[in-house]
Design a protein around this motif. Structure first.
Motif, mmCIF file in Angstrom:
data_model
loop_
_atom_site.group_PDB
_atom_site.id
_atom_site.type_symbol
_atom_site.label_atom_id
_atom_site.label_comp_id
_atom_site.label_asym_id
_atom_site.label_seq_id
_atom_site.Cartn_x
_atom_site.Cartn_y
_atom_site.Cartn_z
ATOM 1 N N GLU A 1 0.826 -1.192 0.000
ATOM 2 C CA GLU A 1 0.000 0.000 0.000
ATOM 3 C C GLU A 1 0.868 1.254 0.000
ATOM 4 O O GLU A 1 1.986 1.245 0.502
ATOM 5 C CB GLU A 1 -0.933 -0.003 1.215
ATOM 6 N N ARG A 2 0.330 2.328 -0.539
ATOM 7 C CA ARG A 2 1.068 3.578 -0.630
ATOM 8 C C ARG A 2 0.592 4.591 0.409
ATOM 9 O O ARG A 2 0.664 5.797 0.188
ATOM 10 C CB ARG A 2 0.942 4.162 -2.038
ATOM 11 N N ARG A 3 0.081 4.114 1.522
ATOM 12 C CA ARG A 3 -0.351 5.005 2.578
ATOM 13 C C ARG A 3 -0.095 4.368 3.934
ATOM 14 O O ARG A 3 0.025 3.142 4.058
ATOM 15 C CB ARG A 3 -1.837 5.340 2.443
ATOM 16 N N VAL A 4 0.005 5.234 4.943
ATOM 17 C CA VAL A 4 0.170 4.810 6.338
ATOM 18 C C VAL A 4 -1.144 5.063 7.053
ATOM 19 O O VAL A 4 -1.751 6.125 6.914
ATOM 20 C CB VAL A 4 1.317 5.592 7.009
ATOM 21 N N HIS A 5 -1.602 4.076 7.810
ATOM 22 C CA HIS A 5 -2.851 4.199 8.555
ATOM 23 C C HIS A 5 -2.545 4.661 9.977
ATOM 24 O O HIS A 5 -1.811 3.985 10.704
ATOM 25 C CB HIS A 5 -3.583 2.854 8.613
ATOM 26 N N GLN A 6 -3.109 5.802 10.374
ATOM 27 C CA GLN A 6 -2.966 6.230 11.761
ATOM 28 C C GLN A 6 -4.005 5.501 12.603
ATOM 29 O O GLN A 6 -5.185 5.454 12.257
ATOM 30 C CB GLN A 6 -3.141 7.738 11.899
ATOM 31 N N LEU A 7 -3.549 4.928 13.730
ATOM 32 C CA LEU A 7 -4.402 4.093 14.560
ATOM 33 C C LEU A 7 -4.562 4.718 15.945
ATOM 34 O O LEU A 7 -3.753 5.550 16.365
ATOM 35 C CB LEU A 7 -3.787 2.689 14.689
ATOM 36 N N ALA A 8 -5.586 4.273 16.638
ATOM 37 C CA ALA A 8 -5.831 4.752 18.003
ATOM 38 C C ALA A 8 -5.104 3.849 18.984
ATOM 39 O O ALA A 8 -5.484 2.683 19.177
ATOM 40 C CB ALA A 8 -7.332 4.759 18.292
ATOM 41 N N ALA A 9 -4.049 4.358 19.585
ATOM 42 C CA ALA A 9 -3.312 3.588 20.591
ATOM 43 C C ALA A 9 -4.098 3.571 21.893
ATOM 44 O O ALA A 9 -4.784 4.552 22.227
ATOM 45 C CB ALA A 9 -1.936 4.194 20.827
ATOM 46 N N PRO A 10 -4.041 2.487 22.650
ATOM 47 C CA PRO A 10 -4.755 2.453 23.930
ATOM 48 C C PRO A 10 -4.145 3.425 24.933
ATOM 49 O O PRO A 10 -2.946 3.708 24.885
ATOM 50 C CB PRO A 10 -4.580 0.999 24.388
ATOM 51 N N GLU A 11 -4.965 3.934 25.827
ATOM 52 C CA GLU A 11 -4.460 4.785 26.901
ATOM 53 C C GLU A 11 -3.462 3.989 27.736
ATOM 54 O O GLU A 11 -3.689 2.838 28.081
ATOM 55 C CB GLU A 11 -5.616 5.254 27.787
ATOM 56 N N GLY A 12 -2.329 4.615 28.036
ATOM 57 C CA GLY A 12 -1.318 3.952 28.842
ATOM 58 C C GLY A 12 -0.463 2.966 28.072
ATOM 59 O O GLY A 12 0.252 2.154 28.679
ATOM 60 N N TRP A 13 -0.506 3.039 26.732
ATOM 61 C CA TRP A 13 0.318 2.126 25.915
ATOM 62 C C TRP A 13 1.785 2.271 26.285
ATOM 63 O O TRP A 13 2.309 3.375 26.401
ATOM 64 C CB TRP A 13 0.109 2.456 24.438
ATOM 65 N N LEU A 14 2.456 1.146 26.477
ATOM 66 C CA LEU A 14 3.903 1.131 26.694
ATOM 67 C C LEU A 14 4.545 1.331 25.332
ATOM 68 O O LEU A 14 4.847 0.379 24.611
ATOM 69 C CB LEU A 14 4.328 -0.177 27.351
ATOM 70 N N SER A 15 4.748 2.574 24.967
ATOM 71 C CA SER A 15 5.047 2.989 23.598
ATOM 72 C C SER A 15 6.192 2.190 22.974
ATOM 73 O O SER A 15 7.265 2.054 23.567
ATOM 74 C CB SER A 15 5.396 4.475 23.572
ATOM 75 N N GLY A 16 5.924 1.693 21.774
ATOM 76 C CA GLY A 16 6.929 0.941 21.041
ATOM 77 C C GLY A 16 6.941 -0.530 21.371
ATOM 78 O O GLY A 16 7.692 -1.293 20.763
ATOM 79 N N ALA A 17 6.114 -0.964 22.317
ATOM 80 C CA ALA A 17 6.043 -2.380 22.677
ATOM 81 C C ALA A 17 4.801 -2.991 22.033
ATOM 82 O O ALA A 17 3.766 -2.343 21.900
ATOM 83 C CB ALA A 17 5.982 -2.555 24.192
ATOM 84 N N GLY A 18 4.918 -4.237 21.628
ATOM 85 C CA GLY A 18 3.777 -4.931 21.051
ATOM 86 C C GLY A 18 4.214 -5.957 20.040
ATOM 87 O O GLY A 18 5.399 -6.087 19.710
ATOM 88 N N ARG A 19 3.242 -6.691 19.540
ATOM 89 C CA ARG A 19 3.509 -7.705 18.528
ATOM 90 C C ARG A 19 2.349 -7.732 17.549
ATOM 91 O O ARG A 19 1.286 -7.156 17.798
ATOM 92 C CB ARG A 19 3.689 -9.085 19.156
ATOM 93 N N CYS A 20 2.573 -8.405 16.418
ATOM 94 C CA CYS A 20 1.535 -8.559 15.407
ATOM 95 C C CYS A 20 1.208 -10.039 15.289
ATOM 96 O O CYS A 20 2.105 -10.884 15.222
ATOM 97 C CB CYS A 20 2.021 -8.009 14.064
ATOM 98 N N THR A 21 -0.072 -10.386 15.287
ATOM 99 C CA THR A 21 -0.475 -11.784 15.192
ATOM 100 C C THR A 21 -0.418 -12.241 13.737
ATOM 101 O O THR A 21 -0.238 -11.449 12.813
ATOM 102 C CB THR A 21 -1.909 -11.974 15.720
ATOM 103 N N ARG A 22 -0.597 -13.531 13.533
ATOM 104 C CA ARG A 22 -0.598 -14.075 12.179
ATOM 105 C C ARG A 22 -1.771 -13.539 11.361
ATOM 106 O O ARG A 22 -1.731 -13.569 10.127
ATOM 107 C CB ARG A 22 -0.637 -15.608 12.234
ATOM 108 N N ASP A 23 -2.816 -13.054 12.033
ATOM 109 C CA ASP A 23 -3.965 -12.466 11.347
ATOM 110 C C ASP A 23 -3.781 -10.983 11.062
ATOM 111 O O ASP A 23 -4.691 -10.340 10.525
ATOM 112 C CB ASP A 23 -5.236 -12.664 12.177
ATOM 113 N N GLY A 24 -2.649 -10.421 11.444
ATOM 114 C CA GLY A 24 -2.389 -9.020 11.180
ATOM 115 C C GLY A 24 -2.967 -8.067 12.197
ATOM 116 O O GLY A 24 -3.071 -6.864 11.937
ATOM 117 N N VAL A 25 -3.333 -8.563 13.381
ATOM 118 C CA VAL A 25 -3.874 -7.720 14.447
ATOM 119 C C VAL A 25 -2.739 -7.348 15.407
ATOM 120 O O VAL A 25 -1.943 -8.209 15.804
ATOM 121 C CB VAL A 25 -5.002 -8.445 15.204
ATOM 122 N N LEU A 26 -2.671 -6.064 15.780
ATOM 123 C CA LEU A 26 -1.647 -5.616 16.712
ATOM 124 C C LEU A 26 -2.099 -5.868 18.141
ATOM 125 O O LEU A 26 -3.244 -5.569 18.505
ATOM 126 C CB LEU A 26 -1.374 -4.119 16.519
#
Length: 359
Positions: free
Chosen positions: A272-297
């Motif tokens: 894709e030629r665009r970046v999707h801005q997403l709603a981060a959860p309140e209190g997100w430990l910024s920069g931490a996380g993983r992506c599932t095999r289904d593409g869900v963060l």
């Protein structure tokens, strides 16, 4: 977070004291277990989750780097000392969690060389695995066996990413060679698709780009990832997309550099030629996380009422999945060939003009 996403660890602060905390994530309801040792930790203590649920602790004392494994034992905390490393004049840091999570590794960066240590998983304490000429930073695993490690090396010139074979005494192979005088760093890699996220100044300014391990196609620097005045850092790639690197979801942390606002969360796919801005959860430990095999963060967060939370955020798609025979499928023919050899194949040098560098 461990490579399989089952556990996470952080240094928490409560009641004026710092202490390690383990998160168990492979349950319907994530929960945290505090692991206070016999005395409060220093703010500079580093922690790393292990695949068996224990937490590796890296402390510094009297010029030595000391390592222990912590685990819950009823109301208290058990501790297994692993020994220490003396590396006078060198800065020692933990590497990201390894695919085989029973082991942990560290880099000791000296003035002229860099040592790779296995600090957990050995039979007799920390074990020196390799000594690599030059100053190395970063650290990205390129296989599932803890054998091939990508490092960004500065050696009498620009910084280039190399692949280090830990089973062959630290044998070094070039991995990124975009231009002769460019600084090329590997930020993230996925072993299933071969997708690589790269930061390089080859286009004339420092840009975020992507390539495919072993592909004959050059590295590309999409215009949508060019955000002047902001630092864009990828932190998770969707796994399981074998031979489909362009369809992988990539999670991005975007900082404005002011320090006055929270980092933004974005999602992107190479197709894709665009970046999707997403709603981060309140209190997100910024920069931490993983992506599932289904593409869900999956994003860890902490609030005043939720001491251990995991939010799931979907990345919308603006393009259908590539079909067999499409440009995306043809592009990764070289990846399959690269997987048949023992070492990664360097990416093709990218022309710095025309379609090779654009979107």
């Amino acid at each position: 977070m461990t490579a399989d996403g089952a556990y996470a660890a952080r240094l928490a602060h409560r009641g004026g004291c710092w202490f390690p905390e383990r998160w168990t994530l492979d349950t319907a309801e994530p929960y945290a277990v505090p692991l206070p040792a016999h005395q409060p930790e220093e703010p500079g203590t580093r922690v790393l989750p292990m695949a068996d649920g224990r937490v590796l602790v890296h402390r510094r004392a009297a010029g030595r780097h000391l390592f222990s494994l912590l685990y819950p034992t009823g109301p208290s905390t058990g501790e297994v000392p692993l020994g220490g490393v003396e590396c006078e004049g060198a800065d020692l840091t933990l590497l990201p969690p390894a695919p085989r999570g029973a082991y942990a590794y560290a880099l000791a960066v000296g003035a002229r060389s860099t040592a790779v240590w296995m600090v957990a998983g050995g039979s007799f304490g920390p074990e020196h695995l390799a000594e690599i000429p030059g100053r190395c930073t970063g650290g990205v695993w390129l296989d599932r066996t803890n054998r091939i490690l990508a490092l960004d090396r500065e050696l009498d010139g620009p910084t280039k990413t190399v692949a280090v074979d830990l089973e062959r005494g630290g044998e070094v192979t070039p991995l990124l060679q975009i231009a002769a005088d460019s600084d090329d760093r590997l930020l993230l890699a996925d072993t299933d698709s071969g997708l690589l996220l790269i930061r390089s100044d080859a286009p004339g300014e420092t840009r975020l780009g992507w390539g495919v391990l072993g592909s004959t196609r050059p590295v590309r620097f999409p215009e949508c990832l060019r955000m002047p005045g902001r630092a864009v850092t990828p932190f998770a790639i969707q796994p399981g997309q074998v031979l489909m690197p362009e369809s992988c979801t990539v999670a991005l942390r975007v900082d404005d550099g002011s320090g006055n606002s929270s980092p933004r969360l974005c999602g992107w796919r190479p197709a894709e030629r665009r970046v999707h801005q997403l709603a981060a959860p309140e209190g997100w430990l910024s920069g931490a996380g993983r992506c599932t095999r289904d593409g869900v963060l999956e994003l860890p967060y902490v609030t005043g009422t939720v001491p251990c939370g995991m939010a799931r955020v979907e990345v919308p798609s603006s393009r259908p999945r590539p079909e067999a025979g499409s440009e995306a499928s043809e592009q990764v023919t070289g990846v399959a060939g690269a997987r048949r050899v023992a070492r990664p194949v360097p990416l093709q040098q990218a022309p710095l003009g025309g379609r090779g560098v654009g979107g």
